[in-house]
Motif scaffolding. Structure first.
Motif, short mmCIF file in Angstrom:
data_model
loop_
_atom_site.label_atom_id
_atom_site.label_comp_id
_atom_site.label_asym_id
_atom_site.label_seq_id
_atom_site.Cartn_x
_atom_site.Cartn_y
_atom_site.Cartn_z
N UNK A 198 0.81 -1.22 0.00
CA UNK A 198 0.00 0.00 0.00
C UNK A 198 0.85 1.27 0.00
N UNK A 199 2.09 1.19 0.51
CA UNK A 199 2.95 2.37 0.53
C UNK A 199 3.22 2.93 -0.85
N UNK A 200 3.16 2.09 -1.88
CA UNK A 200 3.43 2.54 -3.25
C UNK A 200 2.28 3.37 -3.81
N UNK A 201 1.13 3.36 -3.13
CA UNK A 201 -0.05 4.03 -3.66
C UNK A 201 -0.06 5.53 -3.40
N UNK A 261 -11.10 12.07 -5.97
CA UNK A 261 -12.01 13.06 -5.42
C UNK A 261 -12.57 12.59 -4.09
N UNK A 262 -12.87 11.33 -3.97
CA UNK A 262 -13.52 10.80 -2.78
C UNK A 262 -12.55 10.31 -1.72
N UNK A 263 -11.27 10.69 -1.84
CA UNK A 263 -10.24 10.21 -0.91
C UNK A 263 -10.65 10.45 0.55
N UNK A 264 -11.04 11.68 0.88
CA UNK A 264 -11.41 12.00 2.26
C UNK A 264 -12.65 11.24 2.69
N UNK A 265 -13.68 11.17 1.83
CA UNK A 265 -14.91 10.47 2.18
C UNK A 265 -14.68 8.97 2.35
N UNK A 266 -13.81 8.42 1.51
CA UNK A 266 -13.52 6.99 1.60
C UNK A 266 -12.82 6.67 2.91
N UNK A 267 -11.94 7.56 3.35
CA UNK A 267 -11.26 7.35 4.63
C UNK A 267 -12.28 7.34 5.78
N UNK A 268 -13.34 8.16 5.66
CA UNK A 268 -14.35 8.20 6.70
C UNK A 268 -15.15 6.90 6.78
N UNK A 269 -15.20 6.17 5.64
CA UNK A 269 -15.91 4.89 5.64
C UNK A 269 -15.21 3.84 6.51
N UNK A 270 -13.89 4.04 6.69
CA UNK A 270 -13.09 3.05 7.40
C UNK A 270 -13.60 2.89 8.83
N UNK A 271 -13.53 1.67 9.29
CA UNK A 271 -13.94 1.39 10.67
C UNK A 271 -12.85 0.61 11.35
N UNK A 272 -12.82 0.66 12.67
CA UNK A 272 -11.80 -0.08 13.41
C UNK A 272 -11.29 0.73 14.57
N UNK A 273 -10.22 0.26 15.16
CA UNK A 273 -9.70 0.87 16.37
C UNK A 273 -8.62 1.88 16.10
N UNK A 274 -7.40 1.56 16.57
CA UNK A 274 -6.30 2.51 16.48
C UNK A 274 -5.99 2.84 15.03
N UNK A 275 -6.04 1.83 14.14
CA UNK A 275 -5.78 2.07 12.72
C UNK A 275 -7.00 1.60 11.92
N UNK A 276 -7.99 2.45 11.74
CA UNK A 276 -9.21 2.05 11.04
C UNK A 276 -8.92 1.66 9.60
N UNK A 336 -0.36 6.63 8.25
CA UNK A 336 -0.50 8.03 7.87
C UNK A 336 -1.65 8.27 6.92
N UNK A 337 -1.36 8.90 5.77
CA UNK A 337 -2.40 9.29 4.82
C UNK A 337 -2.58 8.28 3.69
N UNK A 338 -2.00 7.10 3.84
CA UNK A 338 -2.04 6.12 2.76
C UNK A 338 -3.44 5.58 2.51
N UNK A 339 -4.17 5.25 3.59
CA UNK A 339 -5.48 4.61 3.45
C UNK A 339 -6.41 5.46 2.59
N UNK A 340 -7.01 4.82 1.57
CA UNK A 340 -7.92 5.52 0.67
C UNK A 340 -7.26 6.03 -0.60
N UNK A 341 -5.93 5.98 -0.66
CA UNK A 341 -5.21 6.44 -1.86
C UNK A 341 -5.50 5.49 -3.03
N UNK A 380 -4.90 -1.90 -13.81
CA UNK A 380 -5.71 -2.16 -12.63
C UNK A 380 -5.60 -0.97 -11.69
N UNK A 381 -6.72 -0.59 -11.10
CA UNK A 381 -6.70 0.48 -10.09
C UNK A 381 -6.55 -0.15 -8.72
N UNK A 382 -5.59 0.34 -7.96
CA UNK A 382 -5.36 -0.15 -6.60
C UNK A 382 -5.81 0.91 -5.61
N UNK A 383 -6.58 0.48 -4.61
CA UNK A 383 -7.03 1.38 -3.54
C UNK A 383 -6.49 0.84 -2.23
#
Length: 524
Positions: free
Chosen positions: A311-314, A393-408, A352-357, A343-346
């Protein structure tokens, strides 16, 4: 260090750093060093990191010594120039308060008749790299006070020193204001970037285009064609597998194994422009993920030839190379799989800010389980550029979808059920072109901003260089030459030392007189 001395302006002279005042190491040889009794609220205790972060003016501290700590250390007065000789070599800063510090810092208390401490601190900044070269190539780089003792300082008349400091600070203030303004530009560019994408997916960016092109094929028709194309390609692939296995089927029951994407309910979704349609990701893309083969299994990694992406490559929009590789055996024996180009990778999770990229593969590659892979093939490949833009465009909104504890984290279900507004195909092309032009403008601004910041850094260095060549401020003929002042101070010091020596000798003679014994006037 005297081999590189250059000719100085009139009225200037060279002087060794140690002759500007008192040059002493700090003291912190406590045992044990972390004894809590040494710390309290009596006197600030400065460390090398605080000098390094001070920007030349030390105004903060994180620890304080107790009275016991001070008794075993040494207090340096406000205005002392601190010079680090270990860890961060030759960082400098002027104390804004009385403080103690360890022996990894040297303190210079200047004679203010001779040298302005701010002038000297600015000069030391210009030779930081030169001093660092004297540090031996060891795990803990350091220099010693003997090296500082050999440093020659170009010394102008004291009044010229003060004028130089005033000018440097005036120019630094201007560059700081410019830098502060430049620092706001990346954030403004990011906001503009998000605004462009937002209006693009509301249809505002191509409103005029739609008025001029009212008869385009609606997106609903395009999505139905994509649906039929995906099923046809699946049937062709399944039939080829059956044929390859030698299985001859006269009926078509095998076709019932195809799972149609679930139809979405767009009742609660925002209204779209005319001829646009909502579609879930699973309606137009195959969604999967990879795996991480066992790290302690050599056969999965040694001499690997298959690019393996994490995921770091994203953080880059395109991926054309890999840092790691796995073997064909890893593909055969684990859940790792090779995804095709484009292929699109998400990123479903990451630091950090990787999730949702989102990023696009420009090579065939496998991924770890932290990446969701969106494969758009056949007719669906035509909307791939738009889908990629939507995930940006939806990077921020997609991050909000994440669920979980310390690292959602995100998951495949969330990715599959993400709704994408789909315009007619011709309008998609127009959106991509307009957005690309605007993004290019943003890139130009960002590059120009970086170029200007680099120029500001070089400008600050140039200001200091001019200052110590005597070119920053005009010289005043009434200024007393530094050499004359230096000679007068030396004479005063010598007179004081002689007086002290005479006083010490007298005290010693007096101490030899036996108690009760008189002495003859004039011979004491």
């Amino acid at each position: 260090m005297s081999d590189e001395l250059t000719e100085l302006p009139e009225g200037w002279c060279y002087i060794l750093l140690k002759n500007l005042g008192e040059l002493k190491r700090g003291k912190s040889k406590h045992r044990p060093r972390n004894d809590p009794k040494l710390y309290g609220d009596f006197v600030p205790f400065i460390q090398t990191g605080e000098v390094a972060r001070s920007g030349g003016r030390i105004s903060n501290f994180s620890k304080m010594y107790s009275e016991l700590g001070v008794q075993q250390s040494r207090i340096f007065p406000k205005g002392t120039i601190c010079i680090t000789i270990a860890a961060n070599i030759a960082d400098t800063g002027i104390l804004g308060f009385d403080a103690c510090f360890p022996d990894s810092i040297v303190g210079l208390i200047t004679d203010d008749r001779l040298a302005d401490s701010y002038f000297i601190e600015y000069f030391l900044r210009t030779i930081r790299e030169d001093l660092a070269q004297f540090a031996p190539a060891t795990a803990q780089a350091n220099i010693n006070i003997e090296i500082l003792n050999k440093v020659f300082v170009p010394l102008p008349p004291i009044q010229e020193q003060k004028r130089i400091v005033t000018k440097i600070e005036e120019l630094n203030d201007r560059t700081q204001k410019a830098k502060k303004a430049l620092d706001s530009i990346p954030q403004l560019c990011d906001r503009f970037h998000q605004s462009v994408l937002a209006v693009a997916f509301r249809g505002d960016l191509t409103a005029d285009w739609r008025e001029q092109n009212p008869d385009v094929e609606p997106a609903s028709v395009l999505l139905e064609k994509i649906k039929q194309d995906r099923r046809q390609r699946w049937e062709e692939e399944e039939f080829a597998k059956l044929k390859a296995s030698g299985t001859i089927r006269t009926d078509e029951k095998w076709k019932s194994r195809y799972k149609e994407p679930e139809m979405i309910n767009s009742f609660n979704l925002p209204e779209l422009p005319h001829a646009w349609s909502w579609a879930s990701v699973e309606q137009f893309a195959d969604v999967g993920t990879g795996a991480t083969p066992l790290r302690n299994e050599p056969k999965y990694y040694e001499n690997g030839i298959i690019p393996w992406i994490t995921s770091g490559a994203l953080n880059n929009l395109f991926i054309d190379k890999a840092e790691e590789f796995i073997t064909p055996i890893a593909i055969q024996e684990t859940n790792a799989k090779i995804f095709p180009k484009h292929t699109l990778l998400v990123a479903m999770y990451g630091e950090g800010k990787t999730r949702g990229k989102v990023a696009e593969l420009l090579i065939e590659a496998a991924t770890n389980q932290a990446c969701a892979a969106l494969i758009l093939e056949g007719l669906a490949s035509k909307i791939q550029p738009l889908v990629k833009l939507f995930f940006q465009k939806n990077y921020t909104d997609i991050r909000k979808l994440a669920s979980g504890g310390v690292q959602p984290n995100l998951n495949l279900s969330m990715i599959k059920s993400t709704f994408v507004p789909i315009p007619p195909l011709q309008e998609q092309v127009e959106i991509i072109q307009v957005v690309s032009r605007l993004m290019s403008m943003i890139e130009i601004v960002e590059k120009q901003c970086q170029y200007t910041e680099d120029k500001l850094d070089r400008l600050n260095q140039s200001i200091l260089a001019k200052a110590f060549r005597g070119e920053l401020v005009p010289q005043e003929p009434d200024d007393e030459p530094a050499s004359v002042l230096l000679e007068r101070i030396r004479a005063e010091r010598e007179k004081l030392n002689n007086s002290k020596l005479k006083s010490d000798r007298t005290s010693k003679r007096k101490s030899k007189i036996v108690e009760g014994q008189g002495f003859i006037p004039g011979l004491e």
